[in-house]
Design a protein around this motif. Structure first.
Motif, short mmCIF file in Angstrom:
data_model
loop_
_atom_site.label_atom_id
_atom_site.label_comp_id
_atom_site.label_asym_id
_atom_site.label_seq_id
_atom_site.Cartn_x
_atom_site.Cartn_y
_atom_site.Cartn_z
N ALA A 41 105.70 42.84 99.28
CA ALA A 41 106.27 44.08 99.79
C ALA A 41 105.84 44.32 101.23
O ALA A 41 106.63 44.79 102.07
N ALA A 42 104.58 44.01 101.53
CA ALA A 42 104.12 44.14 102.92
C ALA A 42 104.90 43.22 103.84
O ALA A 42 105.26 43.60 104.96
N ALA A 43 105.16 42.00 103.38
CA ALA A 43 105.95 41.07 104.19
C ALA A 43 107.34 41.63 104.46
O ALA A 43 107.88 41.49 105.56
N SER A 44 107.93 42.27 103.46
CA SER A 44 109.28 42.82 103.62
C SER A 44 109.32 43.96 104.64
O SER A 44 110.37 44.28 105.20
N LYS A 45 108.17 44.58 104.91
CA LYS A 45 108.09 45.68 105.88
C LYS A 45 107.62 45.20 107.26
O LYS A 45 107.29 46.01 108.12
N ASN A 46 107.56 43.88 107.41
CA ASN A 46 107.20 43.26 108.70
C ASN A 46 105.79 43.64 109.15
O ASN A 46 105.53 43.82 110.35
N THR A 47 104.89 43.76 108.18
CA THR A 47 103.50 44.08 108.53
C THR A 47 102.63 42.84 108.70
O THR A 47 101.47 42.95 109.09
N LEU A 48 103.18 41.66 108.38
CA LEU A 48 102.43 40.41 108.55
C LEU A 48 102.77 39.80 109.90
O LEU A 48 103.94 39.65 110.25
N GLU A 49 101.76 39.45 110.65
CA GLU A 49 101.95 38.87 111.98
C GLU A 49 101.25 37.54 112.08
O GLU A 49 100.05 37.43 111.78
N ALA A 50 101.97 36.51 112.48
CA ALA A 50 101.40 35.17 112.62
C ALA A 50 100.87 34.99 114.04
O ALA A 50 101.62 35.14 115.00
N THR A 51 99.59 34.65 114.16
CA THR A 51 98.99 34.42 115.47
C THR A 51 98.27 33.08 115.56
O THR A 51 97.76 32.72 116.62
N LEU A 52 98.24 32.33 114.47
CA LEU A 52 97.50 31.07 114.44
C LEU A 52 98.36 29.92 114.95
O LEU A 52 99.52 29.78 114.58
N THR A 53 97.76 29.10 115.80
CA THR A 53 98.34 27.81 116.18
C THR A 53 97.34 26.74 115.78
O THR A 53 96.17 26.78 116.19
N THR A 54 97.79 25.78 114.97
CA THR A 54 96.87 24.76 114.47
C THR A 54 97.63 23.50 114.11
O THR A 54 98.86 23.46 114.13
N LEU A 55 96.88 22.46 113.80
CA LEU A 55 97.44 21.20 113.30
C LEU A 55 97.25 21.15 111.80
O LEU A 55 96.24 21.61 111.27
N LEU A 56 98.22 20.56 111.11
CA LEU A 56 98.15 20.41 109.67
C LEU A 56 98.00 18.94 109.30
O LEU A 56 98.61 18.06 109.91
N SER A 57 97.21 18.70 108.29
CA SER A 57 97.17 17.36 107.70
C SER A 57 98.52 17.05 107.07
O SER A 57 99.20 17.94 106.56
N PRO A 58 98.93 15.78 107.05
CA PRO A 58 100.14 15.42 106.33
C PRO A 58 100.08 15.75 104.84
O PRO A 58 101.11 15.84 104.18
N PHE A 59 98.85 15.94 104.33
CA PHE A 59 98.65 16.21 102.91
C PHE A 59 98.20 17.65 102.67
O PHE A 59 97.59 17.95 101.64
N ASP A 60 98.48 18.52 103.63
CA ASP A 60 98.14 19.93 103.48
C ASP A 60 98.99 20.56 102.38
O ASP A 60 100.17 20.24 102.22
N ALA A 61 98.39 21.47 101.63
CA ALA A 61 99.10 22.12 100.52
C ALA A 61 100.35 22.87 100.99
O ALA A 61 101.30 23.02 100.23
N LEU A 62 100.37 23.32 102.24
CA LEU A 62 101.54 24.04 102.74
C LEU A 62 102.78 23.15 102.78
O LEU A 62 103.90 23.62 102.59
N ILE A 63 102.57 21.84 103.01
CA ILE A 63 103.72 20.96 103.28
C ILE A 63 103.74 19.71 102.42
O ILE A 63 104.58 18.84 102.64
N TRP A 64 102.81 19.56 101.46
CA TRP A 64 102.81 18.29 100.71
C TRP A 64 104.08 18.10 99.90
O TRP A 64 104.44 16.97 99.58
#
Length: 407
Positions: A275-298
């Protein structure tokens, strides 16, 4: 509960931010990081995938750096012999929270883990007995504790029999990984490592599947139904049944995701975050590198559907078939998978070589991006103890001189 959820629809960008928040990849972590943060990150993901490729930091260490920034990799090594985490098969070979051992043990007992068959066991019973007797008599072992007797040179596709036996015993949780030495597994008997364990403590399969479905939804923030089974490599039929039960009880709620044919699923526990995401209260400020086997993208299909990021690791391809490079690291920049970077850490020389950077089509190349990329590269190089950065080619080419201004 149902009436307020029926109207919740996220844009794809809001859904991305929800996923990044759940994975600990939305904003830079507070510094300094602590050993407790390492454990909490593993619990948050539910599984930290292991891979041995060491072109830069091995995958589990890099996935933690992506979330924690500067931290001591020795903390991960220490958690294993401290029995706060353990190794087993989940999405693949993973570090898992020790409290989840009963869950994955059930999947093992019910035949949903591993690849060694009953027929293989019967054919190699004498070797199994011999290796087990060695461990009983001599204590913990590594695969290297056994000399190869067939005159062949070891390779990942042609293991010596003792290595195969240890993998079989590990699959069956007869032995477990007590610790690692220079990233090599050191095995010991489960009965010595956990003398009080009884398989009678293992919950029934439907309870395990239900629990791990909820863990998946919380780890991802939300999921399409077709994503759920992959996260912990669960049997699809049982996952479908569990999701129906969870939706019927109100523990899992359907939400809309713009541009996606399936409904999104969130756990009741994570609904406020959605619900917070739907109200645009989440802000992305991180810049990083991901492992090829990271859970976000495996799950490459999930990465494509959610981030419009068509990604494959090219390390397993012959050089002439590679499009981007050997060990490609996705670049996460303020909520977007904005490109990919091919790097190598030359540890003895203290050099962090950035062989190439490829930005995704449509990525805005402004001062925020270039400054963030430069800081990310510099921080990653410093963490590797390879502080001298060497920049190679970029696409677009005009990115290179902009980055060079920061070094």
């Amino acid at each position: 509960m149902w009436s307020r959820m029926a109207n919740l629809t996220l844009t794809k960008q809001q859904a991305r931010l929800l996923a990044l928040q759940a994975q600990g990849l939305l904003q830079p972590a507070p510094q300094p990081a602590s050993k407790k943060d390492v454990l909490e990150s593993i619990r948050r993901m539910g599984a930290l995938q292991i891979d041995t490729i060491n072109v830069i930091a091995r995958s589990p260490y890099l996935s933690l750096w992506s979330r924690l920034g500067n931290y001591d990799p020795a903390w991960l090594d220490e958690l294993l012999p401290e029995k706060r985490i353990y190794e087993y098969w989940a999405h693949a070979a993973c570090f898992l929270p020790i409290e989840d051992f009963p869950l994955h043990r059930r999947l093992n007992l019910d035949g949903f883990r591993g690849w060694y068959s009953e027929n293989w066991r019967e054919q190699h019973q004498a070797d199994i007995d011999r290796v087990l007797e060695h461990i009983h008599q001599n204590g913990e072992v590594k695969s290297a504790s056994f000399e190869r007797q067939d005159g062949k040179r070891g390779a990942w596709w042609d293991w010596k029999i003792e290595k195969n036996v240890l993998e079989y015993l590990f699959q069956e949780s007869i032995v477990m990984v007590a610790r690692r030495e220079r990233f090599q597994r050191v095995y010991d008997l489960r009965e010595r490592l956990f003398p009080d364990w009884q398989d009678s403590a293992v919950p029934p399969l439907d309870e395990v599947i239900t629990t791990l479905c909820l863990r998946t939804l919380d780890a991802l923030g939300f999921a399409l139904p077709s994503w759920v089974a992959d996260y912990f490599r669960l049997p699809k039929r049982q996952v479908t049944q569990a999701l129906l039960r969870l939706k019927g009880s109100g523990c899992v709620i359907e939400i809309g995701i713009d541009g996606m044919k399936e409904p999104g699923l969130v756990s009741a526990q994570s609904f406020d975050l959605a619900a917070a995401a739907s109200k645009n209260t989440l802000e992305a400020t991180l810049t990083t590198l991901l492992s090829p086997f990271d859970a976000l993208i495996w799950d490459r299909k999930r990465a494509k559907q959610l981030f419009d990021f068509d990604y494959s690791i090219e390390v397993y391809l012959p050089q002439h078939k590679r499009v981007y490079g050997y060990y490609l690291l996705p670049i996460l920049h303020r909520g977007e998978l904005a490109g990919r970077l091919d790097a190598k850490a030359h540890r003895q020389k203290g050099i962090f070589e950035v062989k190439s950077i490829y930005l995704e089509p449509g990525t805005r190349m402004d001062e925020t991006l270039t400054a963030s990329l430069a800081a990310m590269i510099r921080d990653c190089a410093a963490w590797h103890k390879t502080p001298e950065v060497q920049l190679g080619k970029t696409q677009p080419a005009e990115l290179l001189p902009l980055l060079q201004n920061y070094f």
